[in-house]
Design an enzyme around this catalytic site. Structure first.
Site, short mmCIF file in Angstrom:
data_model
loop_
_atom_site.label_atom_id
_atom_site.label_comp_id
_atom_site.label_asym_id
_atom_site.label_seq_id
_atom_site.Cartn_x
_atom_site.Cartn_y
_atom_site.Cartn_z
N HIS A 153 0.81 -1.22 0.00
CA HIS A 153 0.00 0.00 0.00
C HIS A 153 0.84 1.27 0.00
O HIS A 153 0.34 2.34 -0.31
CB HIS A 153 -0.98 0.01 1.18
CG HIS A 153 -0.38 0.30 2.51
ND1 HIS A 153 -0.13 -0.67 3.45
CD2 HIS A 153 0.02 1.46 3.09
CE1 HIS A 153 0.38 -0.12 4.54
NE2 HIS A 153 0.50 1.17 4.33
N ASP B 170 0.24 -7.60 1.57
CA ASP B 170 0.62 -6.20 1.72
C ASP B 170 2.14 -6.04 1.72
O ASP B 170 2.70 -5.23 2.46
CB ASP B 170 0.02 -5.59 2.99
CG ASP B 170 0.10 -4.06 2.98
OD1 ASP B 170 0.20 -3.48 1.89
OD2 ASP B 170 0.08 -3.45 4.07
N SER C 290 4.65 2.90 7.85
CA SER C 290 4.34 1.74 7.00
C SER C 290 5.54 1.31 6.17
O SER C 290 6.17 2.13 5.49
CB SER C 290 3.18 2.07 6.06
OG SER C 290 1.97 2.04 6.72
#
Length: 374
Positions: A119, A149, A224
């Site tokens: 992402h 992911d 992230s």
């Protein structure tokens, strides 16, 4: 042939916890979301990378967690900042526009392979990587996998400090955890500490159910793709989510590194995960409560696109079929289908029952590798 329902776009609501992928809410220029997925054009089919492995099976370490400076010194240079740009010519009165985002990544080879979150790079038309010494590199996408992911990107560099991969399978609740990343997209190299709060949380994000590590180390937007390290300075997880409810802190999540190794290797070699079985369809979870008008369609999981010559196409499935049962289990959502696929391998024969024009039809599907639509 019956016309497929005109489904109203549904705003994603996590199933178990209100989890948001962190890079999705970091925008450095304007409140603009990412566009369509970016298909990497620089795929490496012959990636020959040696990943350093942890040899000490202890996660306890010998350093007091109160002073983590020695641990950080060992691993901080393996964590990088990632900035992205996404160009869109969509429905904007201003015409083409550019949105920016930020995240983190972890170097896994001396010659520039970096693991991050899918992402973080999804929709990006350009990528920049900044190492701890301030050097900025252009980066290319090697491979992505939305189901886990995970993504691998590459910069042209040598003699980088690669993280040593730990063993997330032997983690215990209460083990030290150190997160290093790029919160807010401008604070690269930020270190936060805590413990492993749980080792196998079932978290659903964007219709993908994942088994993640939970930590109380502070996780913020921009973290992230960054690293979660143990007290030996070994990489045990890739940070990818946090609880976003107002007033709730200390609930961060990371992809455990041990099961991620095979995915990372496939992404480096093939650009995608080729060993996972697929139906080769696009699915949609229809809910009548989300529609503005009365609908004759029942709630459930619908097939809205079929890849030609894929597993579903060869089995005779049709657009607009509603999946009722798969492998003997009742299906209510896309996540149910994906959970069953995870139990199988390519070549397995699996029965499916669908509703088509108010008639139940049973088909037998020979599962295939994922095939891209033409």
């Amino acid at each position: 042939m019956q016309t497929p329902p005109k489904f109203k776009p549904k705003t994603y609501v996590p199933v178990r916890n209100k989890i948001l992928t962190t890079a999705g809410i970091i925008l450095l220029s304007g409140i603009v979301g990412f566009g369509a997925g970016y298909a990497g054009s620089h795929l490496s089919n012959n990636a020959n990378v040696t990943i350093q492995q942890q040899t000490n099976k202890s996660n306890s370490g010998t350093i007091q967690v109160a002073d983590v400076s020695d641990i950080v010194e060992k691993c901080k240079d393996s964590v990088v900042e990632i900035t992205t740009e996404s160009v869109s010519s969509g429905n904007s009165i201003f015409g083409q526009y550019v949105s920016q985002g930020a995240g983190s990544g972890v170097i896994i080879s001396e010659d520039g392979y970096i693991v991050t979150n899918n992402h973080v790079v999804s929709g990006a038309t350009s990528l920049k990587v900044t190492t701890t010494d301030g050097t900025e590199y252009d980066a290319s996408i090697i491979g992505t996998d939305s189901q886990t992911d995970l993504a691998v990107i590459k910069i042209e560099a040598q003699n980088l400090l690669a993280a040593t991969l730990g063993d997330s399978d032997i983690l215990q609740v209460g083990d030290p955890a150190i997160a290093i990343g790029n919160p807010l997209g401008e604070l690269g190299g930020t270190v936060t500490t805590g413990i492993i709060s749980a080792t196998d949380r079932q978290i659903t994000i964007d219709n993908e159910t994942m088994t993640l590590l939970q930590t109380d180390a502070a996780i913020n937007p921009g973290n992230s793709g960054g690293g979660l390290f143990n007290a030996d300075g070994n990489l045990i997880g890739i940070v990818n989510a946090k609880e976003s409810s107002t007033g709730i802190e200390g609930l961060g999540f990371a992809i455990p590194i041990t099961p991620a190794k095979d995915v990372i290797t496939e992404l480096m070699q093939n650009g995608s995960v080729t060993s996972r079985p697929a139906l080769n369809v696009s699915l949609y979870d229809y809910t009548s409560s989300n529609q503005t008008q009365n609908s004759k369609y029942e709630d459930g999981c619908y097939i809205v696109q079929i890849v030609k010559n894929g597993a579903a196409d060869k089995a005779g499935l049709k657009q607009n079929d509603r999946i009722i049962r798969f492998d003997g289990e009742k299906i209510q959502s896309t996540s149910d289908v994906k959970a069953i696929l995870k139990k199988h391998k390519i070549g397995d024969n699996v029965k499916m029952v669908v509703d088509r024009d108010s008639k139940e039809i049973e088909v037998e599907i020979v599962l295939q590798a994922q095939t891209q639509a033409n």
